[in-house]
Write a protein that holds these residues in place. Structure first.
Motif, PDB file in Angstrom:
ATOM      1  N   GLN A 134       0.818  -1.212   0.000  1.00  0.00           N
ATOM      2  CA  GLN A 134       0.000   0.000   0.000  1.00  0.00           C
ATOM      3  C   GLN A 134       0.857   1.270   0.000  1.00  0.00           C
ATOM      4  OE1 GLN A 134      -0.486  -2.584   2.149  1.00  0.00           O
ATOM      5  NE2 GLN A 134      -2.383  -3.414   1.288  1.00  0.00           N
ATOM      6  N   LEU A 135       1.749   1.404   0.962  1.00  0.00           N
ATOM      7  CA  LEU A 135       2.570   2.610   1.060  1.00  0.00           C
ATOM      8  C   LEU A 135       3.548   2.741  -0.108  1.00  0.00           C
ATOM      9  CD1 LEU A 135       3.042   5.147   2.699  1.00  0.00           C
ATOM     10  CD2 LEU A 135       4.685   3.872   4.099  1.00  0.00           C
ATOM     11  N   PRO A 136       4.241   1.659  -0.505  1.00  0.00           N
ATOM     12  CA  PRO A 136       5.104   1.783  -1.687  1.00  0.00           C
ATOM     13  C   PRO A 136       4.333   2.223  -2.939  1.00  0.00           C
ATOM     14  CG  PRO A 136       5.679  -0.204  -0.492  1.00  0.00           C
ATOM     15  CD  PRO A 136       4.433   0.355   0.158  1.00  0.00           C
ATOM     16  N   ASN A 137       3.100   1.743  -3.113  1.00  0.00           N
ATOM     17  CA  ASN A 137       2.286   2.160  -4.251  1.00  0.00           C
ATOM     18  C   ASN A 137       1.992   3.650  -4.204  1.00  0.00           C
ATOM     19  OD1 ASN A 137       1.184   0.462  -6.446  1.00  0.00           O
ATOM     20  ND2 ASN A 137       0.802  -0.945  -4.761  1.00  0.00           N
ATOM     21  N   PHE A 138       1.630   4.146  -3.050  1.00  0.00           N
ATOM     22  CA  PHE A 138       1.294   5.561  -2.906  1.00  0.00           C
ATOM     23  C   PHE A 138       2.516   6.442  -3.185  1.00  0.00           C
ATOM     24  CE2 PHE A 138       0.904   9.429  -0.339  1.00  0.00           C
ATOM     25  CZ  PHE A 138      -0.238   9.965  -0.929  1.00  0.00           C
ATOM     26  N   ILE A 139       3.630   6.108  -2.553  1.00  0.00           N
ATOM     27  CA  ILE A 139       4.842   6.915  -2.739  1.00  0.00           C
ATOM     28  C   ILE A 139       5.333   6.822  -4.179  1.00  0.00           C
ATOM     29  CG2 ILE A 139       7.239   7.242  -2.007  1.00  0.00           C
ATOM     30  CD1 ILE A 139       6.365   6.148   0.762  1.00  0.00           C
ATOM     31  N   ASP A 140       5.249   5.639  -4.755  1.00  0.00           N
ATOM     32  CA  ASP A 140       5.700   5.461  -6.142  1.00  0.00           C
ATOM     33  C   ASP A 140       4.915   6.361  -7.095  1.00  0.00           C
ATOM     34  OD1 ASP A 140       5.085   4.283  -8.827  1.00  0.00           O
ATOM     35  OD2 ASP A 140       4.026   2.732  -7.741  1.00  0.00           O
ATOM     36  N   LYS A 141       3.618   6.537  -6.862  1.00  0.00           N
ATOM     37  CA  LYS A 141       2.823   7.410  -7.742  1.00  0.00           C
ATOM     38  C   LYS A 141       3.207   8.875  -7.559  1.00  0.00           C
ATOM     39  CE  LYS A 141       0.626   3.992  -9.467  1.00  0.00           C
ATOM     40  NZ  LYS A 141       1.359   2.949  -8.771  1.00  0.00           N
ATOM     41  N   LEU A 142       3.555   9.266  -6.340  1.00  0.00           N
ATOM     42  CA  LEU A 142       4.023  10.644  -6.117  1.00  0.00           C
ATOM     43  C   LEU A 142       5.321  10.898  -6.876  1.00  0.00           C
ATOM     44  CD1 LEU A 142       3.362  11.224  -2.308  1.00  0.00           C
ATOM     45  CD2 LEU A 142       2.138  12.226  -4.240  1.00  0.00           C
ATOM     46  N   ILE A 143       6.221   9.938  -6.811  1.00  0.00           N
ATOM     47  CA  ILE A 143       7.487  10.055  -7.540  1.00  0.00           C
ATOM     48  C   ILE A 143       7.219  10.080  -9.034  1.00  0.00           C
ATOM     49  CG2 ILE A 143       9.643   8.849  -8.110  1.00  0.00           C
ATOM     50  CD1 ILE A 143       9.565   7.763  -5.162  1.00  0.00           C
ATOM     51  N   THR A 144       6.419   9.137  -9.499  1.00  0.00           N
ATOM     52  CA  THR A 144       6.154   8.991 -10.937  1.00  0.00           C
ATOM     53  C   THR A 144       5.478  10.217 -11.525  1.00  0.00           C
ATOM     54  OG1 THR A 144       5.998   6.590 -10.684  1.00  0.00           O
ATOM     55  CG2 THR A 144       5.034   7.535 -12.682  1.00  0.00           C
ATOM     56  N   VAL A 145       4.464  10.746 -10.866  1.00  0.00           N
ATOM     57  CA  VAL A 145       3.745  11.893 -11.424  1.00  0.00           C
ATOM     58  C   VAL A 145       4.670  13.108 -11.528  1.00  0.00           C
ATOM     59  CG1 VAL A 145       2.714  12.874  -9.313  1.00  0.00           C
ATOM     60  CG2 VAL A 145       1.507  13.059 -11.491  1.00  0.00           C
ATOM     61  N   ASN A 146       5.543  13.289 -10.559  1.00  0.00           N
ATOM     62  CA  ASN A 146       6.459  14.425 -10.607  1.00  0.00           C
ATOM     63  C   ASN A 146       7.536  14.255 -11.678  1.00  0.00           C
ATOM     64  OD1 ASN A 146       5.788  16.538  -8.515  1.00  0.00           O
ATOM     65  ND2 ASN A 146       5.621  14.668  -7.307  1.00  0.00           N
ATOM     66  N   VAL A 147       8.131  13.074 -11.754  1.00  0.00           N
ATOM     67  CA  VAL A 147       9.134  12.812 -12.793  1.00  0.00           C
ATOM     68  C   VAL A 147       8.494  12.937 -14.168  1.00  0.00           C
ATOM     69  CG1 VAL A 147      10.602  11.018 -13.816  1.00  0.00           C
ATOM     70  CG2 VAL A 147      10.621  11.371 -11.341  1.00  0.00           C
ATOM     71  N   MET A 148       7.317  12.337 -14.329  1.00  0.00           N
ATOM     72  CA  MET A 148       6.692  12.323 -15.653  1.00  0.00           C
ATOM     73  C   MET A 148       6.130  13.681 -16.049  1.00  0.00           C
ATOM     74  SD  MET A 148       7.669   9.553 -16.666  1.00  0.00           S
ATOM     75  CE  MET A 148       6.988   9.809 -18.289  1.00  0.00           C
ATOM     76  N   TYR A 149       5.810  14.519 -15.092  1.00  0.00           N
ATOM     77  CA  TYR A 149       5.386  15.877 -15.441  1.00  0.00           C
ATOM     78  C   TYR A 149       6.558  16.605 -16.108  1.00  0.00           C
ATOM     79  CZ  TYR A 149       2.994  20.341 -15.329  1.00  0.00           C
ATOM     80  OH  TYR A 149       2.390  21.520 -15.710  1.00  0.00           O
ATOM     81  N   GLY A 150       7.748  16.434 -15.552  1.00  0.00           N
ATOM     82  CA  GLY A 150       8.942  17.022 -16.169  1.00  0.00           C
ATOM     83  C   GLY A 150       9.225  16.437 -17.538  1.00  0.00           C
ATOM     84  N   VAL A 151       9.114  15.112 -17.656  1.00  0.00           N
ATOM     85  CA  VAL A 151       9.324  14.449 -18.953  1.00  0.00           C
ATOM     86  C   VAL A 151       8.294  14.947 -19.963  1.00  0.00           C
ATOM     87  CG1 VAL A 151       9.201  12.224 -20.168  1.00  0.00           C
ATOM     88  CG2 VAL A 151      10.437  12.402 -17.988  1.00  0.00           C
ATOM     89  N   MET A 152       7.057  15.064 -19.526  1.00  0.00           N
ATOM     90  CA  MET A 152       5.995  15.534 -20.424  1.00  0.00           C
ATOM     91  C   MET A 152       6.295  16.943 -20.930  1.00  0.00           C
ATOM     92  SD  MET A 152       1.914  15.916 -19.676  1.00  0.00           S
ATOM     93  CE  MET A 152       2.174  17.079 -18.339  1.00  0.00           C
ATOM     94  N   LYS A 153       6.753  17.812 -20.037  1.00  0.00           N
ATOM     95  CA  LYS A 153       7.096  19.177 -20.450  1.00  0.00           C
ATOM     96  C   LYS A 153       8.209  19.158 -21.488  1.00  0.00           C
ATOM     97  CE  LYS A 153       4.235  21.805 -18.343  1.00  0.00           C
ATOM     98  NZ  LYS A 153       3.269  22.521 -19.169  1.00  0.00           N
ATOM     99  N   LEU A 154       9.185  18.276 -21.328  1.00  0.00           N
ATOM    100  CA  LEU A 154      10.259  18.143 -22.313  1.00  0.00           C
ATOM    101  C   LEU A 154       9.728  17.604 -23.642  1.00  0.00           C
ATOM    102  CD1 LEU A 154      13.169  16.691 -20.126  1.00  0.00           C
ATOM    103  CD2 LEU A 154      13.002  18.998 -21.105  1.00  0.00           C
ATOM    104  N   ILE A 155       8.836  16.640 -23.580  1.00  0.00           N
ATOM    105  CA  ILE A 155       8.260  16.065 -24.802  1.00  0.00           C
ATOM    106  C   ILE A 155       7.552  17.152 -25.610  1.00  0.00           C
ATOM    107  CG2 ILE A 155       6.431  14.545 -25.694  1.00  0.00           C
ATOM    108  CD1 ILE A 155       7.122  12.619 -23.360  1.00  0.00           C
ATOM    109  N   TYR A 156       6.780  17.973 -24.936  1.00  0.00           N
ATOM    110  CA  TYR A 156       5.955  18.956 -25.643  1.00  0.00           C
ATOM    111  C   TYR A 156       6.708  20.199 -26.096  1.00  0.00           C
ATOM    112  CZ  TYR A 156       1.688  16.326 -25.368  1.00  0.00           C
ATOM    113  OH  TYR A 156       0.730  15.363 -25.565  1.00  0.00           O
ATOM    114  N   VAL A 157       7.986  20.333 -25.750  1.00  0.00           N
ATOM    115  CA  VAL A 157       8.770  21.445 -26.308  1.00  0.00           C
ATOM    116  C   VAL A 157       9.594  20.999 -27.508  1.00  0.00           C
ATOM    117  CG1 VAL A 157       8.878  22.752 -24.157  1.00  0.00           C
ATOM    118  CG2 VAL A 157      10.737  21.176 -24.713  1.00  0.00           C
ATOM    119  N   THR A 158       9.580  19.706 -27.824  1.00  0.00           N
ATOM    120  CA  THR A 158      10.323  19.237 -28.992  1.00  0.00           C
ATOM    121  C   THR A 158       9.615  19.691 -30.261  1.00  0.00           C
ATOM    122  OG1 THR A 158       9.171  17.119 -29.012  1.00  0.00           O
ATOM    123  CG2 THR A 158      11.249  17.194 -27.809  1.00  0.00           C
TER     124      THR A 158
END
Length: 183
Positions: A77-101
């Protein structure tokens, strides 16, 4: 304006709910780990709300809660919750990079197809690694992290990419048939 935000919140809630249901019924691959198809919905929501960090973060938090509620991994339960916090933040940055290409900008709405594939591929790897690392630290793993990563996360990544292509296109097609505008 307010009506549009309400519609987006309702759409996001529906997509997260669908992700929850799919995640709940999806069978475990091995070691009790299930491909997290709710990640696909999270990435779809992120693309549809790419200029709204708060919505993306809240969706990640809710996806983490849902994944924790439906996990088949012992004490996951806790690893799932924390993993989504990490993932959403990392992927928000990746998404911003994708959309400036330039390529993605030139393709317009078609660029979303490439973005969902890239985001799902990278995001599932990030999420899987974060989850397994956290689970290893918090509760231990039945086998080595690298073995689980290869045996579970890599196949889950392929499943999620295929699911993302299908689900994203279903969502976009469904929204086109209504008066709802994505961006």
């Amino acid at each position: 304006m307010r009506n549009s935000r309400t519609k987006k919140m309702i759409l996001n809630a529906i997509l997260l709910g669908i992700g929850l249901i799919i995640h709940q019924i999806f069978p475990a691959l091995g070691g009790g780990v299930t491909p997290d198809v709710s990640l696909v919905m999270l990435f779809c929501i992120m693309i549809m709300n790419r200029d709204d960090y708060k919505t993306c973060l809240m969706s990640g938090i809710i996806a983490g809660i849902f994944a924790g509620m439906t996990t088949k991994f012992p004490a996951g339960q806790l690893p799932n919750f924390i993993d989504k916090l990490i993932t959403v933040n990392v992927m928000y940055g990746v998404m911003k990079l994708i959309y400036v290409t330039p390529l993605i900008q030139k393709l317009g709405k078609k660029g979303d197809q490439i973005a969902i594939i890239i985001m799902t591929f990278i995001g599932t790897l990030v999420s899987g690694f974060a989850f397994l690392s956290l689970a290893s630290i918090m509760v231990g793993l039945p086998v080595a992290l690298t073995k689980l990563f290869i045996a579970v996360v890599l196949p889950a990544t392929l499943i999620n990419v295929v699911s993302a292509i299908v689900l994203f296109n279903v969502i976009v097609t469904s929204l086109k048939r209504t008066s709802f505008q994505l961006n």
